[in-house]
Write an enzyme that holds these catalytic residues in place. Structure first.
Site, short mmCIF file in Angstrom:
data_model
loop_
_atom_site.label_atom_id
_atom_site.label_comp_id
_atom_site.label_asym_id
_atom_site.label_seq_id
_atom_site.Cartn_x
_atom_site.Cartn_y
_atom_site.Cartn_z
N LYS A 108 33.75 29.13 -24.03
CA LYS A 108 33.07 29.63 -22.84
C LYS A 108 34.01 29.57 -21.65
CE LYS A 108 30.23 27.20 -20.26
NZ LYS A 108 30.65 27.46 -18.85
N HIS A 167 39.97 33.24 -20.17
CA HIS A 167 40.34 33.95 -18.93
C HIS A 167 41.26 33.11 -18.04
CE1 HIS A 167 36.90 32.51 -16.01
NE2 HIS A 167 37.45 31.50 -16.65
#
Length: 350
Positions: free
Chosen positions: A251, A255
């Protein structure tokens, strides 16, 4: 003067001074305005607010101007706007998200962390960063070290970061509970990589007791977490090793990292899971730029993308970017199973 030029000038002014929206939000949180209104039955006159905040008498008119802006941008609502009476302020869905007592969806720790001076200062030097042939992020150039180095050596910042990550999960927890029968079907064990204090893993373990949940994170993150509950904590480095499980959960991890490092992480995840035929998969919760749910614009994805290169080496990716990473890491296929707000759940198969 041409009307289009006037409109362009107004647009430019709005863009130039948009930072004052952020600073006004920070001011409201620092003063405790949302909690003050909430504790007063979710509505408050200007005089009541001024009195409760214990502000000097000379600041009352300035408080009105601050509230006028925050009402205009939708953070508060003005319930009585008649010319003869004093304004009465109430909370909106946005301001309810930063109420300390809001246990189901309290984003206050996340917002406070994002408004630290360490972050804000870095944004002033983005142009300097562009002019330098350096691999360091603007955050590194400004603070002299990476975010991860700061969290590893400053307990207070580490706690703020972990609390922020917990609060950012709250809105996704409900979705996971409601749709988890599909997501976790056939899964007996799951490793939440970079799962911090285990907020998401605990939600999964409580609501899907057939799934044995483990959190993998760095030593300074999990050192105080008890190992006698429904979630097991493992100290380690995701670049080196991921404990074996039917599924791995990522989660908002990838990124933060470059393509090269994402591929390294994904390969460790692939090593940890069985074949697709045996139910192995990696569950990725990330933004897919260009994909958003109803009523959500693409702008937050692009703002997060700027944040990623400002603070670390990461980026927000579109579907082609994700497809490339999964293929390079040795996975055979993937499926975007849903989009929540501006993030998506992607299942990746070995």
């Amino acid at each position: 003067m041409d009307i289009e030029l006037l409109q362009a000038q107004v647009g430019l002014w709005n863009l130039t001074y948009s930072y004052l929206k952020t600073m006004s939000l920070k001011c409201a949180l620092d003063l405790g305005i949302p909690d003050a209104i909430f504790n007063n039955g979710q509505q408050m006159t200007l005089s009541q607010l001024h009195s409760v905040l214990l502000l000097p008498p000379s600041k009352k008119s300035h408080l009105y101007r601050l509230m006028r802006l925050l009402t205009h941008i939708g953070f508060f609502i003005e319930k009585n706007a008649s010319a003869c009476s004093e304004p009465v302020y109430g909370l909106t869905a946005q301001s309810l998200l930063v109420i300390e007592k809001n246990e189901s969806a309290n984003m206050l720790p996340y917002v406070r962390f994002c408004l630290l001076n360490k972050w804000l200062k870095s944004s002033l030097y983005i142009s300097d960063w562009f002019l330098q042939d350096s691999k360091e992020s603007p955050f590194e150039l400004t603070n002299g070290c990476t975010l991860w180095e700061i969290t590893s050596r400053e307990p207070a910042v580490n706690k703020m970061f972990n609390d922020a990550m917990v609060s950012s999960s709250s809105l996704f927890n409900d979705y996971i509970v409601r749709h988890g029968d599909y997501i976790f079907k056939g899964i007996e064990s799951l490793v939440d990589v970079g799962g911090g204090k285990g907020a998401m893993a605990e939600v999964i373990a409580k609501n899907f007791p057939h799934v044995r949940c483990t959190v993998l994170d760095l030593p300074h993150v999990v050192c105080d977490n008890p190992n006698d509950g429904i979630v097991k904590y493992v100290s380690g480095d995701m670049f080196s090793y991921v404990p074996p499980a039917n599924a791995v959960f990522l989660k908002w991890i990838l990124h933060d990292w470059s393509n090269e490092n994402c591929i390294r992480i994904l390969r460790r995840c692939k090593d940890a899971i069985p074949s697709r035929e045996a139910g192995g998969k990696v569950i990725v919760l990330e933004a897919v730029v260009g994909l958003t749910s109803a009523m959500i614009s693409e702008e937050p994805q692009l703002l997060f993308d700027m944040l990623m290169f400002m603070v670390c080496e990461g980026e927000e990716r579109d579907e082609n970017d994700w497809k490339y990473l999964f293929k390079e890491a040795g996975f055979t296929s993937y499926k975007i199973i849903c989009t929540i707000g501006f993030s998506s759940i992607i299942e990746v198969y070995p």
